[in-house]
Design a protein around this motif. Structure first.
Motif, PDB file in Angstrom:
ATOM      1  N   GLY A   1      32.213  -9.486  56.748  1.00 48.39           N
ATOM      2  CA  GLY A   1      30.597  -9.258  56.405  1.00 48.39           C
ATOM      3  C   GLY A   1      29.894  -9.784  55.134  1.00 48.39           C
ATOM      4  N   VAL A   2      30.882 -10.091  54.253  1.00 50.93           N
ATOM      5  CA  VAL A   2      30.287 -10.826  53.096  1.00 50.93           C
ATOM      6  C   VAL A   2      29.863 -11.999  53.347  1.00 50.93           C
ATOM      7  N   LYS A   3      31.054 -12.970  53.986  1.00 52.62           N
ATOM      8  CA  LYS A   3      30.472 -14.268  54.314  1.00 52.62           C
ATOM      9  C   LYS A   3      29.433 -14.093  55.277  1.00 52.62           C
ATOM     10  N   ARG A   4      29.279 -13.581  56.228  1.00 54.90           N
ATOM     11  CA  ARG A   4      28.325 -13.698  57.084  1.00 54.90           C
ATOM     12  C   ARG A   4      26.835 -13.379  56.436  1.00 54.90           C
ATOM     13  N   ALA A   5      26.873 -12.428  55.318  1.00 58.04           N
ATOM     14  CA  ALA A   5      25.653 -12.130  54.725  1.00 58.04           C
ATOM     15  C   ALA A   5      25.387 -13.298  53.705  1.00 58.04           C
ATOM     16  N   GLN A   6      26.129 -13.889  53.162  1.00 60.91           N
ATOM     17  CA  GLN A   6      26.085 -14.982  52.469  1.00 60.91           C
ATOM     18  C   GLN A   6      25.405 -16.340  53.224  1.00 60.91           C
ATOM     19  N   ARG A   7      25.811 -16.458  54.347  1.00 57.43           N
ATOM     20  CA  ARG A   7      25.249 -17.527  55.185  1.00 57.43           C
ATOM     21  C   ARG A   7      23.746 -17.265  55.710  1.00 57.43           C
ATOM     22  N   ARG A   8      23.633 -16.017  55.717  1.00 58.59           N
ATOM     23  CA  ARG A   8      22.133 -15.504  56.050  1.00 58.59           C
ATOM     24  C   ARG A   8      21.144 -15.566  54.845  1.00 58.59           C
ATOM     25  N   GLY A   9      21.757 -15.824  53.863  1.00 57.52           N
ATOM     26  CA  GLY A   9      20.915 -15.798  52.689  1.00 57.52           C
ATOM     27  C   GLY A   9      20.238 -14.530  52.174  1.00 57.52           C
ATOM     28  N   GLY A  10      19.662 -14.440  50.945  1.00 54.05           N
ATOM     29  CA  GLY A  10      18.808 -13.238  50.416  1.00 54.05           C
ATOM     30  C   GLY A  10      20.078 -12.631  49.751  1.00 54.05           C
ATOM     31  N   PRO A  11      19.313 -11.458  48.985  1.00 54.26           N
ATOM     32  CA  PRO A  11      20.255 -10.488  48.242  1.00 54.26           C
ATOM     33  C   PRO A  11      21.149  -9.529  49.236  1.00 54.26           C
ATOM     34  N   LEU A  12      22.330  -9.218  48.421  1.00 53.73           N
ATOM     35  CA  LEU A  12      23.340  -8.492  49.406  1.00 53.73           C
ATOM     36  C   LEU A  12      23.331  -7.128  48.422  1.00 53.73           C
ATOM     37  N   ILE A  13      23.133  -5.987  49.034  1.00 48.52           N
ATOM     38  CA  ILE A  13      23.346  -4.908  48.790  1.00 48.52           C
ATOM     39  C   ILE A  13      24.466  -4.163  49.036  1.00 48.52           C
ATOM     40  N   ILE A  14      25.519  -3.615  48.272  1.00 51.43           N
ATOM     41  CA  ILE A  14      26.665  -3.286  48.751  1.00 51.43           C
ATOM     42  C   ILE A  14      26.676  -1.703  48.143  1.00 51.43           C
TER      43      ILE A  14
END
Length: 270
Positions: free
Chosen positions: A184-197
């Motif tokens: 999930g984290v890798k997919r979020a990184q590819r999509r760009g933008g901030p990540l809220i965990i």
């Protein structure tokens, strides 16, 4: 998670104590979503006040943790507006953010939040049901945006976990494995933008005693099939995984960056 049981709330006390120690060790300033009625419990209030002393941000999680979609407008206004006032008065800190119990909110909730003086909400996720309730396109719910025309109020959506049917938050990663979390984290990184965990206190807490459990559902809901030390080690690894891919920042700093990057008056409308 809104669990109901008799006796001391060890999920809160052991979970928040462990979370504060991890955040201290990693230099993290977290945002804590507090149920305002927790301040009526001396043990809980002591820990919340310690979090404030350590510099963590306090946000609202309502007064009594209701399903906001199942109460009337007057009750919504109390749970939303009065929770902010109660937290600010008793903790002597500004309360700018909100998260709805169970992430259940609608456009009326957003209007009430803005009217009550909140600066942001962090409850949305990119699902068709959420998009209908908020009156916004699904794709708008994948990045911070202004949901209310002419207002500075921001929505900070939770990560887009599609095509997975469940989020890749630590609570689910405890059950499904760290590989699921890394995916999930890798997919979020590819999509760009901030990540809220989003961490829940069950992610750090010791297991509930058997006398407070009512079958396998409550064991899973409280992650009581896992030992506290094991969960805390996993949380450290998950936080470190984020730190290798993202710059850890406070919600205050994120808000400033988001606002500086959004066009004036931009909104997400159907």
């Amino acid at each position: 998670w809104g669990l109901q049981f008799e006796g001391d709330d060890s999920i809160f006390t052991t979970g928040l104590t462990a979370a504060l120690e991890l955040f201290k060790a990693r230099g993290v300033r977290a945002t804590l979503f507090v149920i305002a009625s927790s301040l009526d419990d001396p043990a809980k209030r002591k820990l919340i006040e310690e979090a404030v002393r350590r510099g963590h941000e306090i946000a609202s999680h309502t007064i009594t943790h209701p399903n906001l979609l199942q109460i009337d407008s007057a009750q919504k206004q109390i749970e939303i507006g009065d929770s902010r006032a109660r937290l600010e008065q008793r903790l002597q800190v500004p309360v700018r953010g909100f998260r709805a119990p169970g992430y259940r909110l609608d456009r009326e909730c957003l209007e009430l939040l803005a009217a009550a003086g909140y600066a942001w909400d962090a409850s949305a996720s990119p699902t068709a049901a959420m998009a209908r309730r908020l009156g916004a396109p699904v794709d708008a719910l994948t990045a911070p945006f202004r949901p209310l025309e002419g207002r500075e109020f921001l929505e900070l959506p939770l990560p887009d976990h599609r095509p997975s049917p469940v989020p890749f938050s630590p609570s689910y990663a405890h059950l499904l494995g760290t590989g699921f979390y890394r995916w999930g984290v890798k997919r979020a990184q590819r999509r760009g933008g901030p990540l809220i965990i989003l961490f829940h206190l069950i992610d750090f807490s010791d297991p509930l005693p058997s006398c407070q459990l009512s079958g396998w559902r409550s064991r899973i809901a409280s992650l009581s099939m896992l030992g506290g030390p094991r969960k805390r080690r996993s949380c450290r690894r998950m936080l470190d995984e984020i730190a290798t891919r993202y710059r850890l920042t406070s919600t205050d700093d994120l808000i400033r960056e988001v606002r500086s990057g959004l066009p004036n008056g931009s909104t997400a409308q159907p």
